[in-house]
Design a protein around this motif. Structure first.
Motif, short mmCIF file in Angstrom:
data_model
loop_
_atom_site.label_atom_id
_atom_site.label_comp_id
_atom_site.label_asym_id
_atom_site.label_seq_id
_atom_site.Cartn_x
_atom_site.Cartn_y
_atom_site.Cartn_z
N ASN A 197 -9.84 1.41 0.54
CA ASN A 197 -8.59 0.71 0.24
C ASN A 197 -8.75 -0.33 -0.86
O ASN A 197 -7.82 -0.61 -1.60
N SER A 222 -12.69 1.52 -4.87
CA SER A 222 -12.13 2.87 -5.08
C SER A 222 -12.15 3.27 -6.55
O SER A 222 -12.35 4.44 -6.88
N GLU A 234 0.83 -1.21 0.00
CA GLU A 234 0.00 0.00 0.00
C GLU A 234 0.86 1.26 0.00
O GLU A 234 0.55 2.23 -0.69
#
Length: 475
Positions: free
Chosen positions: A443, A448, A146
């Motif tokens: 996330n 998203s 991430e």
């Protein structure tokens, strides 16, 4: 005269729309060796479309007998240096060693305060062969991915065996994701003469990539240590230096900075470090942007590993497979034909119902689709099946606006009709804006990407309506 200006503006806008549509739907090509290369960015395709690299990692079962230093409680304090070795990779602090530290090494080895013993060192000690360690390793890898802004991945853990499976799209991020998952991230600063560990992961507060520029660009890996280690680093920087003895010979005490037992740099210090911050130069200072970018990405990679700590477990690659996407070329072509066919039908209905105004509406709607697709390309939104549905949704919103507007101008002035239609549509789509903003910060890439396409589609629709649609119909 006013009518001629209106005609000229209309023709100019239509021409601009056609140019933008050609750029978006066809591309802009230039010579690249013996072929033509499109300078417009490609769409970022999700795993469902681009195919998947599947990495399977198993726990490393390797072991090795080594002479190690231990303290009075039997805790590991470093590996005894059997031979003087150097593994410089072009990375330095203030200077690189010149290999003249052998005499110093022999003298320092006799001064080590720790006892030595031979131990069997396992890649994974028995104490980390448990579910808690496996889960922690997985979490650290996820955090690394991430932080590296890997847009899409799946990671699966077998809680019994500790084995991991990482799935990522086949793209420019693939190898970086693989390295971040495989590397343990064990950081050590060791005495270059003896092998005694001076500082490690537990002593680090944070790490990040920085750069400075003057006439050239220099990338650095900056490591900030905990407060209780500031004096330790200061002492190290005053101890591991190059000196000249009474015979005018240079003697060097060096340190080695290691990641997973591989020497990142071997060096000595040129100045005292008093702030608890260590800066490691990555590559050479350069005026070439691409070279600097490579150096900075390397610094960012190591900063990511160090900042997020080492994984309790050490993994080895068991297999590396490419999984072909289930979406075939024929399916893509069929979907494109269906989309173009639907746009054509809507356009014919619009032109048949509203005549010349319908023709202008058809042109503006195609321009809107083209600009929205360009926005998606340049913002690197990952295309997933769900995000394609969101794209169709914002296109429908634009068509609803056009049909409402064209209906109103039959009985109302164009200026008032435009204002009222914009007001009505934007009030109606407030829930879509809320969903778009919330989804964008999720996330999960599948969610998203839906939010991002909705956001850009609605944003472009508002700006495009005021700049293009209003100008072509009202101004």
């Amino acid at each position: 005269m006013e009518k001629k200006i209106k005609i000229f503006k209309t023709i100019a806008i239509i021409f601009i729309i056609l140019i933008l549509s050609l750029i978006s739907f066809v591309g802009v090509f230039r010579d690249n060796l013996n072929a033509k290369a499109n300078i417009i960015p490609e769409f970022s395709l999700g795993m469902e479309f681009a195919g998947t690299r599947e990495f399977k990692f198993t726990l490393d079962t390797a072991s090795e007998e080594k002479n190690v230093y231990i303290d009075d409680n039997g805790n590991y304090k470093g590996t005894v240096v059997e031979e003087s070795t150097s593994d410089s990779s072009g990375v330095s602090l203030d200077a690189t060693t010149d290999g003249t530290g052998d005499n110093v090494a022999k003298e320092e080895a006799e001064k080590v305060e720790f006892k030595t013993e031979k131990r069997t060192i396992k890649a994974n000690e028995d104490s980390v062969l448990n579910q808690e360690s496996y889960e922690k390793s997985k979490k650290i890898i996820q955090t690394r991915l991430e932080k590296a802004q890997i847009p899409e991945y799946n990671i699966r853990l077998d809680n019994i065996t500790g084995n991991l499976v990482l799935e990522v799209p086949e793209d420019e991020n693939t190898q970086n994701a693989y390295r971040l998952a495989l590397t343990q991230g064990k950081f050590e600063i060791v005495d270059g003469q003896t092998g005694v560990v001076l500082l490690n992961n537990d002593d680090i507060k944070k790490a990040n990539a920085i750069y400075y520029s003057n006439e050239s660009f220099q990338a650095l890996l900056q490591i900030e240590f905990n407060k209780d280690k500031i004096d330790t680093l200061k002492e190290i920087s005053n101890t591991y230096v190059q000196t000249t003895n009474e015979n005018d010979e240079k003697e060097t005490k060096s340190i080695q900075i290691k990641i997973d037992n591989q020497t990142l740099v071997e060096t000595y210090f040129g100045e005292e470090l008093t702030q608890g911050v260590l800066q490691i130069v990555m590559g050479e200072a350069t005026t070439d942007y691409n070279t600097f970018l490579e150096n900075f990405e390397s610094a960012s990679y190591f900063a990511n590993l160090i900042d997020n700590g080492k994984t309790p477990n050490v993994y080895t690659l068991a297999s590396d497979n490419f999984v072909q996407s289930q979406v075939t070329d024929d399916m893509v072509i069929l979907a494109e034909v269906a989309f173009v066919g639907a746009i054509a039908i809507v356009s014919l209905v619009m032109m048949f119902k509203y005549k010349f105004n319908g023709f202008l509406g058809t042109i503006t709607s195609i321009g809107y689709i083209a600009i929205t697709l360009l926005a998606i390309r340049y913002t690197n939104v990952v295309i997933t099946p769900n995000s394609l549905i969101a794209l169709l949704g914002v296109i429908v919103v634009n068509y609803l606006f056009l049909f409402n507007f064209l209906n109103r101008i039959k009985t109302d002035s164009k200026k008032h009709a435009f204002t009222e239609t914009m007001k009505k549509i934007n009030i109606t789509i407030i829930p879509l804006w809320i969903v778009a903003v919330i989804f964008t910060f999720m996330n999960n890439v599948t969610i998203s990407s839906v939010g991002m396409i909705m956001f850009w589609g609605l944003f472009v629709q508002i700006i495009y309506s005021f700049i293009i649609t209003r100008t072509i119909y009202v101004d």
